[in-house]
Design an enzyme around this catalytic site. Structure first.
Site, PDB file in Angstrom:
ATOM      1  N   GLY A  49       0.850  -1.186   0.000  1.00 23.72           N
ATOM      2  CA  GLY A  49       0.000   0.000   0.000  1.00 23.72           C
ATOM      3  C   GLY A  49       0.881   1.230   0.000  1.00 23.72           C
ATOM      4  O   GLY A  49       2.094   1.138   0.231  1.00 23.72           O
ATOM      5  N   GLN A  54       3.153   9.746   2.139  1.00 24.41           N
ATOM      6  CA  GLN A  54       4.457   9.132   1.862  1.00 24.41           C
ATOM      7  C   GLN A  54       5.105   9.685   0.596  1.00 24.41           C
ATOM      8  O   GLN A  54       6.289   9.448   0.362  1.00 24.41           O
ATOM      9  CB  GLN A  54       4.297   7.620   1.731  1.00 24.41           C
ATOM     10  N   CYS A 102       7.347  -0.838   5.979  1.00 25.31           N
ATOM     11  CA  CYS A 102       6.818   0.406   5.435  1.00 25.31           C
ATOM     12  C   CYS A 102       7.864   1.000   4.508  1.00 25.31           C
ATOM     13  O   CYS A 102       9.046   1.034   4.860  1.00 25.31           O
ATOM     14  CB  CYS A 102       6.512   1.369   6.581  1.00 25.31           C
ATOM     15  N   LEU A 103       7.427   1.467   3.346  1.00 28.28           N
ATOM     16  CA  LEU A 103       8.377   2.055   2.398  1.00 28.28           C
ATOM     17  C   LEU A 103       9.027   3.317   2.974  1.00 28.28           C
ATOM     18  O   LEU A 103      10.096   3.717   2.522  1.00 28.28           O
ATOM     19  CB  LEU A 103       7.679   2.380   1.074  1.00 28.28           C
ATOM     20  N   HIS A 144      -2.926   0.207   8.433  1.00 28.11           N
ATOM     21  CA  HIS A 144      -1.594   0.803   8.234  1.00 28.11           C
ATOM     22  C   HIS A 144      -1.687   2.062   7.363  1.00 28.11           C
ATOM     23  O   HIS A 144      -1.119   3.102   7.705  1.00 28.11           O
ATOM     24  CB  HIS A 144      -0.684  -0.257   7.597  1.00 28.11           C
ATOM     25  N   GLU A 145      -2.413   1.956   6.242  1.00 33.90           N
ATOM     26  CA  GLU A 145      -2.489   3.094   5.311  1.00 33.90           C
ATOM     27  C   GLU A 145      -3.345   4.223   5.882  1.00 33.90           C
ATOM     28  O   GLU A 145      -3.026   5.404   5.714  1.00 33.90           O
ATOM     29  CB  GLU A 145      -3.026   2.636   3.952  1.00 33.90           C
ATOM     30  N   HIS A 148      -1.303   6.253   8.170  1.00 32.94           N
ATOM     31  CA  HIS A 148      -0.426   7.215   7.484  1.00 32.94           C
ATOM     32  C   HIS A 148      -1.153   8.538   7.246  1.00 32.94           C
ATOM     33  O   HIS A 148      -0.584   9.620   7.411  1.00 32.94           O
ATOM     34  CB  HIS A 148       0.011   6.672   6.123  1.00 32.94           C
TER      35      HIS A 148
HETATM   36 NI    NI Z   1       3.720   2.471   5.385  1.00 33.21          NI
END
Ligand code: NI
Length: 182
Positions: A49, A54, A102-103, A144-145, A148
């Site tokens: 995701g 991000q 996580c990226l 998670h998303e 963010h």
């Molecule tokens: Ni993430």
């Protein structure tokens, strides 16, 4: 389409609240192009995701997809899902611990407790209302998303940091010990 630069932990944009997208703006060329770029960036970096924060944009837009992802080889498949202005409601009290990465926190993994089932209410990329129930891995990625977009990263959700691992050590010592998600 373009691959966008991903903000890493420490960039203030990851700690800011994203703004709701006005419904009548969703079909604009700018937003549509941004959604395409989010999708392309998520796929380029093998994310499960990606949220707008991000990529340095404070709009409540996230994308989710798992289709044979090499970062998550054992994860169940999730069709491409575009999530705009999400409201996430836990269904019950039950939580489960699972690995997340996580990226924006590159090359790390940690065990995070998440609700095992949630209701997601949001808009899709056409501006249509979506309501769905998600369980397990999909529910984890949604949480998670959605976090963010509220300026929260998975590290904030860990009960403690004892499982926080660099990816090489994680593969050596922890791989396969729990369900995993991004
Ligand atoms: Ni993430």
């Amino acid at each position: 389409m373009a691959i966008l630069k991903v903000a890493r932990l420490g960039h203030p944009v990851l700690r800011q609240q994203a703004r709701p997208v006005p419904v009548d703006a969703i079909r604009s060329p700018e937003i549509q192009r941004f959604i395409d770029d989010l999708i392309e960036t998520m796929r380029e970096y093998d994310g499960a995701g990606l949220a707008a924060n991000q990529v340095h944009a404070l709009q409540q837009i996230a994308v989710i997809e798992v289709q044979g992802n090499p970062r998550y080889p054992d994860a169940p498949l999730i069709p491409l899902t575009v999530v705009i202005n999400p409201v996430v409601t836990p269904l019950g009290e039950e939580m489960e611990e699972g690995w997340e990465g996580c990226l924006s926190v590159p090359d790390m993994r940690g065990v995070v407790p998440r609700y095992t089932a949630v209701r997601l209410q949001c808009l899709d990329r056409e501006g249509a209302r979506v309501e769905l129930t998600a369980k397990d891995f999909f529910a984890r990625v949604i949480q998670h998303e959605s976090d963010h977009l509220n300026g929260t990263v998975y590290l904030d959700r860990m009960r403690n940091l004892s499982t926080l691992s660099h990816i090489a050590e994680w593969q050596r010592h922890w791989l396969g010990t729990r369900e995993q998600a991004d």
